[in-house]
Design a protein around this motif. Structure first.
Motif, PDB file in Angstrom:
ATOM      1  N   GLU A  32       0.816  -1.210   0.000  1.00 22.31           N
ATOM      2  CA  GLU A  32       0.000   0.000   0.000  1.00 22.31           C
ATOM      3  C   GLU A  32       0.855   1.268   0.000  1.00 22.31           C
ATOM      4  O   GLU A  32       0.572   2.223  -0.716  1.00 22.31           O
ATOM      5  CB  GLU A  32      -0.954   0.015   1.197  1.00 22.31           C
ATOM      6  N   CYS A  36       1.256   4.023  -3.101  1.00 26.21           N
ATOM      7  CA  CYS A  36       0.999   5.453  -2.923  1.00 26.21           C
ATOM      8  C   CYS A  36       2.204   6.260  -3.408  1.00 26.21           C
ATOM      9  O   CYS A  36       2.047   7.260  -4.120  1.00 26.21           O
ATOM     10  CB  CYS A  36       0.698   5.748  -1.461  1.00 26.21           C
ATOM     11  N   ARG A  40       2.339   9.040  -6.616  1.00 27.36           N
ATOM     12  CA  ARG A  40       2.880  10.394  -6.477  1.00 27.36           C
ATOM     13  C   ARG A  40       4.096  10.600  -7.380  1.00 27.36           C
ATOM     14  O   ARG A  40       4.238  11.635  -8.021  1.00 27.36           O
ATOM     15  CB  ARG A  40       3.260  10.655  -5.012  1.00 27.36           C
ATOM     16  N   LYS A  85      -4.407  11.407 -14.974  1.00 27.88           N
ATOM     17  CA  LYS A  85      -4.653  10.387 -13.956  1.00 27.88           C
ATOM     18  C   LYS A  85      -4.457   8.982 -14.525  1.00 27.88           C
ATOM     19  O   LYS A  85      -3.901   8.109 -13.857  1.00 27.88           O
ATOM     20  CB  LYS A  85      -6.055  10.543 -13.376  1.00 27.88           C
ATOM     21  N   SER A 110      -6.724   0.922  -4.877  1.00 27.10           N
ATOM     22  CA  SER A 110      -7.392   1.259  -3.611  1.00 27.10           C
ATOM     23  C   SER A 110      -6.876   2.565  -3.007  1.00 27.10           C
ATOM     24  O   SER A 110      -7.590   3.205  -2.239  1.00 27.10           O
ATOM     25  CB  SER A 110      -7.239   0.113  -2.609  1.00 27.10           C
ATOM     26  N   SER A 111      -5.675   2.981  -3.358  1.00 25.85           N
ATOM     27  CA  SER A 111      -5.112   4.197  -2.762  1.00 25.85           C
ATOM     28  C   SER A 111      -4.977   5.337  -3.765  1.00 25.85           C
ATOM     29  O   SER A 111      -4.538   6.428  -3.405  1.00 25.85           O
ATOM     30  CB  SER A 111      -3.741   3.890  -2.159  1.00 25.85           C
ATOM     31  N   ASP A 113      -6.857   7.665  -5.563  1.00 23.67           N
ATOM     32  CA  ASP A 113      -7.415   9.018  -5.431  1.00 23.67           C
ATOM     33  C   ASP A 113      -6.746   9.795  -4.301  1.00 23.67           C
ATOM     34  O   ASP A 113      -6.374  10.957  -4.470  1.00 23.67           O
ATOM     35  CB  ASP A 113      -8.928   8.970  -5.221  1.00 23.67           C
ATOM     36  N   ARG A 114      -6.588   9.156  -3.159  1.00 28.47           N
ATOM     37  CA  ARG A 114      -5.956   9.814  -2.009  1.00 28.47           C
ATOM     38  C   ARG A 114      -4.507  10.186  -2.317  1.00 28.47           C
ATOM     39  O   ARG A 114      -4.076  11.309  -2.051  1.00 28.47           O
ATOM     40  CB  ARG A 114      -6.011   8.879  -0.796  1.00 28.47           C
ATOM     41  N   CYS A 115      -3.778   9.290  -2.928  1.00 26.69           N
ATOM     42  CA  CYS A 115      -2.357   9.523  -3.188  1.00 26.69           C
ATOM     43  C   CYS A 115      -2.135  10.500  -4.337  1.00 26.69           C
ATOM     44  O   CYS A 115      -1.198  11.304  -4.295  1.00 26.69           O
ATOM     45  CB  CYS A 115      -1.662   8.199  -3.451  1.00 26.69           C
ATOM     46  N   ALA A 117      -3.858  13.002  -4.949  1.00 23.30           N
ATOM     47  CA  ALA A 117      -4.150  14.338  -4.405  1.00 23.30           C
ATOM     48  C   ALA A 117      -3.150  14.786  -3.343  1.00 23.30           C
ATOM     49  O   ALA A 117      -3.230  15.911  -2.872  1.00 23.30           O
ATOM     50  CB  ALA A 117      -5.560  14.351  -3.819  1.00 23.30           C
ATOM     51  N   ALA A 118      -2.201  13.939  -2.969  1.00 26.00           N
ATOM     52  CA  ALA A 118      -1.221  14.268  -1.920  1.00 26.00           C
ATOM     53  C   ALA A 118       0.001  14.929  -2.554  1.00 26.00           C
ATOM     54  O   ALA A 118       0.662  14.334  -3.394  1.00 26.00           O
ATOM     55  CB  ALA A 118      -0.814  12.998  -1.175  1.00 26.00           C
TER      56      ALA A 118
END
Length: 130
Positions: A32, A36, A40, A85, A110-111, A113-115, A117-118
């Motif tokens: 995970e 991520c 990025r 994306k 699974s990660s 969208d969150r990653c 945007a980081a």
């Protein structure tokens, strides 16, 4: 020999991993956390300005800044954002599945969208590449 832009993309990619490992203390042996970091790194590296076989450059010519992840310009911005994306997800899946052949794709999805945007250590997306 690699072009200046190719070298810049490689360095940006690897600097994201260095930051994630050394500063954020991410365990890059975890599926995970590696996924991520790969999302990025792909966003800042190989998908930063010329993604999906020139679509990034085309978006720039059309006035949508492919370096800015807050795509504007209505539908055109949405299209350019979708391709960026897509580029980041494909590169991250490819890189993560090398280390985690069974779970790599699942970890990225699974990660994602969150990653994506980081932006640490940046506080917001960069709008130009120096």
């Amino acid at each position: 020999m690699e072009s200046k832009n190719q070298i810049r993309r490689i360095l940006m990619h690897e600097m994201v991993h260095a930051y994630d490992h050394c500063v954020s203390r991410k365990n890059l042996t975890s599926c995970e956390e590696l996924a991520c970091s790969e999302v990025r790194a792909a966003r800042e590296g190989e998908c930063r300005d010329n993604f999906n076989h020139g679509i990034g450059e085309l978006c720039g010519v059309l006035g949508v800044n492919p370096l800015n992840d807050e795509f504007g310009n209505g539908k055109l911005g949405e299209i350019c954002g979708w391709f960026k994306k897509k580029c980041a997800k494909e590169h991250a899946i490819r890189s993560t599945t090398i280390v985690f052949p069974i779970d790599g794709s699942r970890c990225v999805k699974s990660s994602f969208d969150r990653c994506f945007a980081a932006f640490e250590p940046q506080t917001k997306p960069q709008t130009e590449m120096n």
